[in-house]
Design a protein around this motif. Structure first.
Motif, PDB file in Angstrom:
ATOM      1  N   ILE A 133      43.978  49.699  37.584  1.00  0.00           N
ATOM      2  CA  ILE A 133      44.046  48.450  36.841  1.00  0.00           C
ATOM      3  C   ILE A 133      44.451  48.841  35.424  1.00  0.00           C
ATOM      4  CG2 ILE A 133      42.795  46.405  36.069  1.00  0.00           C
ATOM      5  CD1 ILE A 133      40.894  46.794  38.451  1.00  0.00           C
ATOM      6  N   VAL A 134      45.598  48.346  34.999  1.00  0.00           N
ATOM      7  CA  VAL A 134      46.187  48.795  33.743  1.00  0.00           C
ATOM      8  C   VAL A 134      46.212  47.646  32.746  1.00  0.00           C
ATOM      9  CG1 VAL A 134      48.269  49.759  32.683  1.00  0.00           C
ATOM     10  CG2 VAL A 134      47.682  50.370  35.034  1.00  0.00           C
ATOM     11  N   GLY A 135      45.794  47.913  31.530  1.00  0.00           N
ATOM     12  CA  GLY A 135      45.863  46.917  30.469  1.00  0.00           C
ATOM     13  C   GLY A 135      47.112  47.147  29.639  1.00  0.00           C
ATOM     14  N   LEU A 136      47.959  46.141  29.561  1.00  0.00           N
ATOM     15  CA  LEU A 136      49.152  46.216  28.717  1.00  0.00           C
ATOM     16  C   LEU A 136      48.798  45.465  27.443  1.00  0.00           C
ATOM     17  CD1 LEU A 136      52.170  47.037  28.626  1.00  0.00           C
ATOM     18  CD2 LEU A 136      52.703  44.841  29.663  1.00  0.00           C
ATOM     19  N   LEU A 137      48.521  46.220  26.391  1.00  0.00           N
ATOM     20  CA  LEU A 137      47.907  45.624  25.226  1.00  0.00           C
ATOM     21  C   LEU A 137      48.811  45.730  24.004  1.00  0.00           C
ATOM     22  CD1 LEU A 137      44.407  47.329  25.732  1.00  0.00           C
ATOM     23  CD2 LEU A 137      45.225  45.220  26.761  1.00  0.00           C
ATOM     24  N   GLY A 138      48.937  44.637  23.321  1.00  0.00           N
ATOM     25  CA  GLY A 138      49.744  44.648  22.108  1.00  0.00           C
ATOM     26  C   GLY A 138      49.653  43.294  21.443  1.00  0.00           C
ATOM     27  N   PRO A 139      49.948  43.249  20.144  1.00  0.00           N
ATOM     28  CA  PRO A 139      49.860  41.972  19.430  1.00  0.00           C
ATOM     29  C   PRO A 139      50.973  41.024  19.878  1.00  0.00           C
ATOM     30  CG  PRO A 139      50.724  43.680  17.986  1.00  0.00           C
ATOM     31  CD  PRO A 139      50.388  44.341  19.282  1.00  0.00           C
ATOM     32  N   ASN A 140      50.969  39.813  19.371  1.00  0.00           N
ATOM     33  CA  ASN A 140      52.015  38.849  19.694  1.00  0.00           C
ATOM     34  C   ASN A 140      53.364  39.426  19.296  1.00  0.00           C
ATOM     35  OD1 ASN A 140      49.590  36.975  18.203  1.00  0.00           O
ATOM     36  ND2 ASN A 140      50.085  36.626  20.335  1.00  0.00           N
ATOM     37  N   GLY A 141      54.336  39.216  20.162  1.00  0.00           N
ATOM     38  CA  GLY A 141      55.691  39.652  19.822  1.00  0.00           C
ATOM     39  C   GLY A 141      55.950  41.133  19.971  1.00  0.00           C
ATOM     40  N   SER A 142      55.051  41.858  20.639  1.00  0.00           N
ATOM     41  CA  SER A 142      55.232  43.307  20.743  1.00  0.00           C
ATOM     42  C   SER A 142      56.131  43.702  21.910  1.00  0.00           C
ATOM     43  CB  SER A 142      53.881  43.998  20.869  1.00  0.00           C
ATOM     44  OG  SER A 142      53.147  43.438  21.931  1.00  0.00           O
ATOM     45  N   GLY A 143      56.355  42.761  22.843  1.00  0.00           N
ATOM     46  CA  GLY A 143      57.252  43.071  23.962  1.00  0.00           C
ATOM     47  C   GLY A 143      56.589  43.037  25.333  1.00  0.00           C
ATOM     48  N   LYS A 144      55.303  42.636  25.381  1.00  0.00           N
ATOM     49  CA  LYS A 144      54.564  42.622  26.653  1.00  0.00           C
ATOM     50  C   LYS A 144      55.241  41.712  27.684  1.00  0.00           C
ATOM     51  CE  LYS A 144      50.601  40.979  24.975  1.00  0.00           C
ATOM     52  NZ  LYS A 144      50.701  40.759  23.532  1.00  0.00           N
ATOM     53  N   THR A 145      55.491  40.499  27.278  1.00  0.00           N
ATOM     54  CA  THR A 145      56.058  39.528  28.217  1.00  0.00           C
ATOM     55  C   THR A 145      57.475  39.912  28.632  1.00  0.00           C
ATOM     56  OG1 THR A 145      54.628  37.758  27.440  1.00  0.00           O
ATOM     57  CG2 THR A 145      56.667  37.084  28.517  1.00  0.00           C
ATOM     58  N   THR A 146      58.263  40.431  27.683  1.00  0.00           N
ATOM     59  CA  THR A 146      59.617  40.886  28.009  1.00  0.00           C
ATOM     60  C   THR A 146      59.564  41.962  29.099  1.00  0.00           C
ATOM     61  OG1 THR A 146      60.306  40.446  25.739  1.00  0.00           O
ATOM     62  CG2 THR A 146      61.739  41.872  27.035  1.00  0.00           C
ATOM     63  N   LEU A 147      58.648  42.910  28.939  1.00  0.00           N
ATOM     64  CA  LEU A 147      58.509  43.987  29.920  1.00  0.00           C
ATOM     65  C   LEU A 147      58.153  43.426  31.298  1.00  0.00           C
ATOM     66  CD1 LEU A 147      58.472  47.020  30.434  1.00  0.00           C
ATOM     67  CD2 LEU A 147      56.093  47.073  29.704  1.00  0.00           C
ATOM     68  N   ILE A 148      57.202  42.507  31.317  1.00  0.00           N
ATOM     69  CA  ILE A 148      56.780  41.927  32.594  1.00  0.00           C
ATOM     70  C   ILE A 148      57.903  41.106  33.216  1.00  0.00           C
ATOM     71  CG2 ILE A 148      55.213  40.187  33.584  1.00  0.00           C
ATOM     72  CD1 ILE A 148      52.983  41.400  31.959  1.00  0.00           C
ATOM     73  N   LYS A 149      58.644  40.401  32.386  1.00  0.00           N
ATOM     74  CA  LYS A 149      59.756  39.608  32.921  1.00  0.00           C
ATOM     75  C   LYS A 149      60.843  40.498  33.509  1.00  0.00           C
ATOM     76  CE  LYS A 149      59.447  35.210  30.540  1.00  0.00           C
ATOM     77  NZ  LYS A 149      59.943  34.413  29.413  1.00  0.00           N
ATOM     78  N   ILE A 150      61.084  41.637  32.893  1.00  0.00           N
ATOM     79  CA  ILE A 150      62.078  42.562  33.458  1.00  0.00           C
ATOM     80  C   ILE A 150      61.592  43.074  34.818  1.00  0.00           C
ATOM     81  CG2 ILE A 150      63.102  44.869  33.195  1.00  0.00           C
ATOM     82  CD1 ILE A 150      63.456  44.217  30.208  1.00  0.00           C
ATOM     83  N   LEU A 151      60.311  43.393  34.909  1.00  0.00           N
ATOM     84  CA  LEU A 151      59.772  43.874  36.190  1.00  0.00           C
ATOM     85  C   LEU A 151      59.855  42.801  37.279  1.00  0.00           C
ATOM     86  CD1 LEU A 151      56.676  45.905  34.930  1.00  0.00           C
ATOM     87  CD2 LEU A 151      58.704  46.827  36.069  1.00  0.00           C
ATOM     88  N   ASN A 152      59.909  41.549  36.866  1.00  0.00           N
ATOM     89  CA  ASN A 152      60.030  40.459  37.827  1.00  0.00           C
ATOM     90  C   ASN A 152      61.478  40.026  38.057  1.00  0.00           C
ATOM     91  OD1 ASN A 152      57.425  39.399  38.870  1.00  0.00           O
ATOM     92  ND2 ASN A 152      56.934  39.527  36.708  1.00  0.00           N
ATOM     93  N   GLY A 153      62.408  40.684  37.403  1.00  0.00           N
ATOM     94  CA  GLY A 153      63.811  40.328  37.582  1.00  0.00           C
ATOM     95  C   GLY A 153      64.211  39.040  36.877  1.00  0.00           C
ATOM     96  N   LEU A 154      63.368  38.570  35.959  1.00  0.00           N
ATOM     97  CA  LEU A 154      63.712  37.341  35.231  1.00  0.00           C
ATOM     98  C   LEU A 154      64.599  37.643  34.029  1.00  0.00           C
ATOM     99  CD1 LEU A 154      60.223  35.616  35.329  1.00  0.00           C
ATOM    100  CD2 LEU A 154      62.226  35.038  36.692  1.00  0.00           C
ATOM    101  N   LEU A 155      64.554  38.893  33.600  1.00  0.00           N
ATOM    102  CA  LEU A 155      65.451  39.360  32.541  1.00  0.00           C
ATOM    103  C   LEU A 155      66.078  40.659  33.042  1.00  0.00           C
ATOM    104  CD1 LEU A 155      63.127  39.024  29.381  1.00  0.00           C
ATOM    105  CD2 LEU A 155      65.097  37.580  29.915  1.00  0.00           C
TER     106      LEU A 155
END
Lengths: 231, 122
Positions: free
Chosen positions: A31-53
């Protein structure tokens, strides 16, 4: 082979660099925590892993596959916003998920929805923001996936529900899956984490075991986060 | 039962301490079967891998033992349990003595006062 393998991943939005040469390898059974403040790139990374970006350069692979039809079968994704049609009820959504995902367990989803006291006949439109989030999480966690990508699963819900969600994640845990949770509410989830990934300005600045951080630094992951990301 | 985790100490260590306390106090009696790793992890709100690691350490210390298919049990070995009691008692006493030393009492004064305080508490 790692379940998730990211190499030199960069994503630019025009002149803005959202992810900058990210290297990350995540094994199953964690179980991995992807931790970072707003705008750090968390959602972008997850979206790439989902093929949305799509990446600007570099690669992101799940079980050796590029994100796409093949990975969607094994990835359960909780987006950071509501992505469900608002005219549907919980019961209808259970049917929808059943049609879409082979690994979806309708009984499990129903039981979780009942546990959280959500009226199965109510349409999404009439639900509060928090209730929608809970429902969406129930649907995602009722899959028997190999990868769970949960973007801010506890952000908008009350503390009692938060506990329920964390217990759900723990009880769902299996050795073959990797669960990635992105959040900035660290103190609530840090006891659940194996691995901690800090992401800052699109770069991975730390990847370590949560207990190793506590042992070595003599402080909680939350305290360390506050130091690293001090404004 | 409540689990409370402190900052800055590995969760793994804190689980070992709590489980040790539960065994010493008889919450889990000699020979009793422990809940499954998953149930303990859920109850404590911790990662199952962390709980597993802590239980493995308790096994190494011979406070618990595994039976291949039926789960984990508290030891029935009285010497081990007695040793555990003594170890815990010493640890608590050390904490207590350290605090009194901090407010300026000598060991002799502490020893002299203990009996009096116990009488007052009753």
């Amino acid at each position: 082979m790692a379940r998730i393998e990211i190499n030199h991943l960069t994503k630019n939005f025009g002149g803005l660099t959202a992810l900058d040469e990210v290297d990350l390898s995540l094994e199953k059974g964690q179980i991995v925590g992807l931790l970072g403040p707003n705008g750090s790139g968390k959602t972008t990374l997850i979206k790439i892993l989902n093929g949305l970006l799509t990446p600007t350069s570099g690669s992101a692979e799940i079980n050796g596959m590029k994100p796409g039809v093949g990975t969607k079968k094994i990835v359960a994704y909780l987006p950071d916003r509501n992505a469900l049609p608002d005219y549907m009820t919980s019961d209808q959504l259970i049917g929808l998920y059943k049609d879409f995902f082979e690994d979806f367990d309708s009984d499990k989803a129903g039981a979780m929805i009942d546990d959280l006291g959500i009226d199965r006949k109510q349409t999404l439109k009439k639900m509060s923001k928090g209730t929608k989030e809970k429902l969406q999480l129930c649907l995602v966690m009722a899959r028997t996936a190999e990868v769970y990508l949960l973007d801010e699963p506890i952000g908008g819900v009350d503390p009692a529900t938060r506990d329920y969600i964390l217990r759900t994640i723990i009880s769902n845990y299996n050795e073959d899956a990797v669960v990635v949770i992105s959040t900035h509410l660290i103190s609530d989830i840090e006891s659940v984490l194996d691995d901690v990934v800090f992401i800052k300005n699109g770069r991975v600045v730390l990847h370590d075991k949560a207990d190793h951080i506590r042992e070595e630094k003599g402080e909680s992951v939350d305290q360390l986060f506050r130091e690293v990301f001090k404004c | 039962m409540e689990w409370n985790f402190k900052n800055g100490i590995p969760i793994y260590t804190q689980i070992i301490d709590e489980m040790t306390m539960r065994i010493a106090s008889g919450t889990y009696g000699p020979g009793e079967k422990l809940p499954s790793v998953r149930d303990l992890a859920m109850d404590a709100g911790v990662n199952p891998n962390t709980m597993q690691r802590a239980l493995a350490e308790l096994e190494r210390r011979e406070l618990v033992f595994s039976e291949r298919t039926s789960g984990r049990f508290v030891t029935r070995n009285e010497d081990v349990l007695k040793g555990l009691h003594e170890e815990l008692a010493k640890r608590y006493f050390r904490e207590f003595a350290d605090k009194l030393r901090k407010i300026g009492m000598s060991y002799a004064e502490i020893a002299g006062s203990v009996e009096k305080w116990i009488k007052e508490m009753r």
